[in-house]
Design a protein around this motif. Structure first.
Motif, PDB file in Angstrom:
ATOM      1  N   ARG A  61       0.832  -1.208   0.000  1.00 47.51           N
ATOM      2  CA  ARG A  61       0.000   0.000   0.000  1.00 47.51           C
ATOM      3  C   ARG A  61       0.864   1.256   0.000  1.00 47.51           C
ATOM      4  NH1 ARG A  61      -2.754  -4.863   0.999  1.00 47.51           N
ATOM      5  NH2 ARG A  61      -4.955  -4.482   1.399  1.00 47.51           N
ATOM      6  N   ALA A 124      -1.797   4.804   7.522  1.00 44.17           N
ATOM      7  CA  ALA A 124      -0.823   3.809   7.078  1.00 44.17           C
ATOM      8  C   ALA A 124      -0.448   2.858   8.214  1.00 44.17           C
ATOM      9  CB  ALA A 124       0.414   4.508   6.530  1.00 44.17           C
ATOM     10  N   VAL A 140       3.580  -1.254   3.829  1.00 41.08           N
ATOM     11  CA  VAL A 140       2.835  -0.005   3.710  1.00 41.08           C
ATOM     12  C   VAL A 140       3.817   1.161   3.696  1.00 41.08           C
ATOM     13  CG1 VAL A 140       0.984   1.416   4.665  1.00 41.08           C
ATOM     14  CG2 VAL A 140       0.944  -1.073   5.012  1.00 41.08           C
TER      15      VAL A 140
END
Length: 280
Positions: A61, A124, A140
């Motif tokens: 991500r 996050a 992330v």
């Protein structure tokens, strides 16, 4: 991609940012250009992702906490294949899927709605905890601005991430030294940033964030772990890639004056040709 190929891709993305400003009449140029090398490296060299399957559960991500730099993200996502390049031509129109700050509900590849500064790191960190709970090996990454660090919510998130030993989390701070009102050092200095982050329990690397070799080297080092989250303090130049905008606070938010668009296009095109001639 090689370093040269990544540099060429970043230069093309800079050109797309200029064209978005041209279509919309204005935009947050300075920070988009300072951060675009990092965002390019992430999407073309680091992130495990599937543009054709944007909701793939095992993807890495990326959260753009500094949401006003969204034009950089849009340009890179389009080049990466998340959506057609011609979508960028809608920037600034009434029904665009490219708002001034990213909207996860309108565009594939956007992981979170951001723009109200100080939220991205906490989001996050939550994603990193969620991945660990579900035994998901996803990493992330989030990108913040140095002016954004004045928001206290960031420091709560820095503390929480270290406490929970989120070694799958990397925070990149785009330290271009300027914010909308002027130099960050005069408005709310957060320096020394590396020392403060180490004191919060983070691994810290400091780099030139507009040097692609340093960027991919630092991002590669985040795989090592050590039971701590990793911060990359990326020293950058606001407006990087357009000579008259570099280091100039007036280009934080750009409304092009007569002749500026042509000059910007010319400089970026020259850079792309230079890289192509060098074998990129």
């Amino acid at each position: 991609m090689t370093v040269r190929e990544l540099e060429r891709t970043a230069a093309i993305a800079r050109g797309l940012v200029v064209e978005m400003v041209s279509k919309g009449g204005s935009g947050h140029l300075g920070g988009a250009l300072s951060a675009i090398d990092v965002i390019t490296a992430l999407h073309f060299h680091v992130l495990r992702e599937r543009p054709e399957e944007p909701d793939w559960p095992y993807r890495d991500r990326f959260v753009l906490s500094a949401g006003h730099k969204g034009m950089a993200l849009y340009a890179v996502l389009a080049l990466r294949g998340y959506f057609p390049l011609d979508v960028l031509q809608s920037y600034g129109s009434a029904r665009t899927v490219l708002p001034g700050h990213p909207n996860m509900h309108s565009l594939p590849g956007v992981e979170a709605n951001t723009g109200a500064l100080g939220h991205g790191l906490a989001l996050a960190a939550g994603m990193a905890i969620g991945a660990r709970v579900h035994s998901n090996q996803a990493r992330v990454f989030t990108l913040l601005g140095d002016g954004e660090l004045a928001e206290g919510s960031n420091w709560e998130a820095f503390a929480a991430a270290a406490h929970h030993r989120l070694e799958n989390l990397t925070a990149i701070i785009d330290c271009n030294g300027l914010q909308i009102s002027g130099p960050t050092a005069g408005i709310m200095s957060m320096e020394p940033i590396p020392q403060k982050l180490r004191a919060f329990g983070w691994q810290v690397t400091e780099i030139d964030g507009n040097d692609m070799a340093q960027v991919i080297g630092a991002l590669g080092d985040t795989r090592a772990g050590e039971g701590r989250p990793h911060a990359i303090v990326a020293r950058t130049v606001k407006g990087k890639g357009i000579s008259f905008a570099e280091g100039a606070v007036a280009y934080h938010y750009w409304k092009p004056q007569e002749g500026e668009l042509d000059r910007a296009r010319s400089e970026i095109s020259a850079r792309i040709r230079q890289l192509e001639e060098a074998g990129a």
